[in-house]
Design a protein around this motif. Structure first.
Motif, short mmCIF file in Angstrom:
data_model
loop_
_atom_site.label_atom_id
_atom_site.label_comp_id
_atom_site.label_asym_id
_atom_site.label_seq_id
_atom_site.Cartn_x
_atom_site.Cartn_y
_atom_site.Cartn_z
N LEU A 95 -15.38 23.63 -9.46
CA LEU A 95 -14.00 23.94 -9.07
C LEU A 95 -13.43 24.99 -10.00
O LEU A 95 -13.87 25.11 -11.16
CB LEU A 95 -13.11 22.69 -9.13
N THR A 96 -12.47 25.76 -9.53
CA THR A 96 -11.82 26.75 -10.38
C THR A 96 -10.88 26.04 -11.36
O THR A 96 -10.61 24.83 -11.24
CB THR A 96 -11.00 27.75 -9.55
N ILE A 97 -10.37 26.80 -12.31
CA ILE A 97 -9.39 26.26 -13.25
C ILE A 97 -8.20 25.67 -12.49
O ILE A 97 -7.78 24.54 -12.74
CB ILE A 97 -8.93 27.35 -14.24
N ARG A 98 -7.65 26.46 -11.55
CA ARG A 98 -6.49 25.99 -10.80
C ARG A 98 -6.84 24.74 -9.98
O ARG A 98 -6.05 23.78 -9.94
CB ARG A 98 -5.97 27.09 -9.87
N GLU A 99 -7.98 24.74 -9.34
CA GLU A 99 -8.37 23.59 -8.52
C GLU A 99 -8.53 22.33 -9.36
O GLU A 99 -8.17 21.23 -8.92
CB GLU A 99 -9.66 23.90 -7.76
N ALA A 119 2.90 26.19 -14.68
CA ALA A 119 3.42 26.11 -16.05
C ALA A 119 2.29 25.86 -17.04
O ALA A 119 2.26 26.45 -18.14
CB ALA A 119 4.47 25.01 -16.15
N ALA A 120 1.34 24.99 -16.67
CA ALA A 120 0.21 24.69 -17.56
C ALA A 120 -0.68 25.92 -17.74
O ALA A 120 -1.15 26.21 -18.85
CB ALA A 120 -0.60 23.53 -17.00
N GLU A 127 -3.72 31.97 -16.91
CA GLU A 127 -3.33 32.58 -15.63
C GLU A 127 -4.35 33.60 -15.14
O GLU A 127 -4.69 33.62 -13.95
CB GLU A 127 -1.96 33.26 -15.80
N SER A 128 -4.84 34.45 -16.03
CA SER A 128 -5.75 35.51 -15.60
C SER A 128 -7.12 34.98 -15.16
O SER A 128 -7.88 35.68 -14.50
CB SER A 128 -5.95 36.53 -16.73
N ARG A 129 -7.42 33.73 -15.50
CA ARG A 129 -8.72 33.13 -15.15
C ARG A 129 -8.56 31.95 -14.19
O ARG A 129 -9.48 31.17 -14.00
CB ARG A 129 -9.43 32.64 -16.43
#
Length: 312
Positions: A95-99, A119-120, A127-129
């Protein structure tokens, strides 16, 4: 939890696995907003103690309160208010960082999920990754993601189990800056186990446990002063090469080379001076403060390894 009450207060905490006592009557108290470093050799019960505090393990003996909640009878409520970052990266590599963070938000049934995740990501510079797979991250970036996941639900206590093992110095510095920000700005209480002496010195206070027994507790200065150690710094040509010979002398607890100089420690300052006298014609010895590492090694050498005794 009433005003002025400790965030963590455990007394006589004990855990056994079969015939082996892994944690033996440990007392520990940490005030809200403080960072407490938890030190000790491998196999000393640090991880087991953390797991009892966060409700993952039930103590065999002892009592305590975490955030004013009973350690034995209110474990579920305690878990809801604690963030726990384990030694091993435990999120989903595919999974991605956001996922990953969105999944954690759903597990905790958080409101404003997207807002909290955004926010995290911003707070930890992710954010960039955000769309990068977790498996593709370096150790330092995995560490940031794990910390983001541990604090996403805004816990009041953060437990960190050797969080920076295998991470480069720059990433370690940035991680500790984040920890101090969480304690300072959000009042988060942090209990962190570590083997790095420079990290221990960044804590407000430290607790040293060896083979299940608490041996020292207080600020770095208090622990060093309480050790009773005295130290000499030896400087001169090839001073470091005499470490073994000097350590073998009566009155010397340890002698360790630091670059081309020599650090010599003992409990009796007069005996220490007498021990190094034969080398005084080639090495200049001056008084210095014992380091936290000196105290760590001294305590470890004199602590009985019960796991060895019990398995013998």
């Amino acid at each position: 939890m009433s005003d002025g009450a400790p965030a963590i207060a455990v007394r006589g905490l004990t855990k056994r696995f079969g015939a082996r006592t892994v944690v033996d009557s440990v007392d520990l108290e940490v005030q809200p907003g403080r960072i407490c470093g938890f030190l000790g050799p491998n196999g000393s019960g640090k991880t087991t103690t953390l797991r009892m505090i966060c409700g993952l393990l039930i103590p065999d003996a002892g009592e305590g309160e975490v955030l004013g909640l009973d350690l034995k009878t209110q474990r579920h409520k305690i878990k809801q208010q604690i963030g726990y970052m384990t030694q091993k990266f435990g999120l989903f590599g595919d999974l991605t960082i956001r996922e990953n963070l969105e999944f954690i938000a759903r597990v905790y049934r958080l409101d404003r999920k997207r807002e909290r995740v955004d926010a995290a990501l911003a707070r930890l510079g992710l954010e960039s990754r955000a769309d990068q797979l977790a498996d593709k991250l370096s150790g330092g970036w995995k560490q940031r993601l794990a910390l983001a996941a541990a604090v996403l639900h805004e816990p009041r206590i953060l437990l960190l189990d050797e969080p920076t093992a295998g991470v480069d110095p720059k990433a370690r510095r940035e991680f500790w800056d984040q920890i101090h920000t969480l304690a300072r700005e959000e009042g988060m209480t942090v209990l962190v186990s570590t083997h790095y002496m420079d990290e221990a010195e960044r804590c407000h206070e430290i607790a040293y446990i060896a083979y299940g027994v608490m041996l020292a507790r207080g600020t770095t200065g208090e622990v060093i002063a309480g050790s009773g150690l005295h130290a000499l710094l030896g400087e001169g040509p090839d001073a470091d090469r005499y470490a073994s010979a000097i350590e073998a002398q009566p009155g010397v607890a340890m002698a360790a080379p630091f670059g081309t100089s020599l650090h010599v420690c003992g409990l009796d300052p007069a005996a220490l001076r007498a021990a190094v006298a034969p080398w005084a014609d080639r090495i200049v010895f001056s008084e210095t403060e014992p380091s936290l590492e000196d105290v760590f090694i001294h305590l470890m050498r004199h602590a009985p390894d019960h796991s060895v005794l019990e398995s013998a």
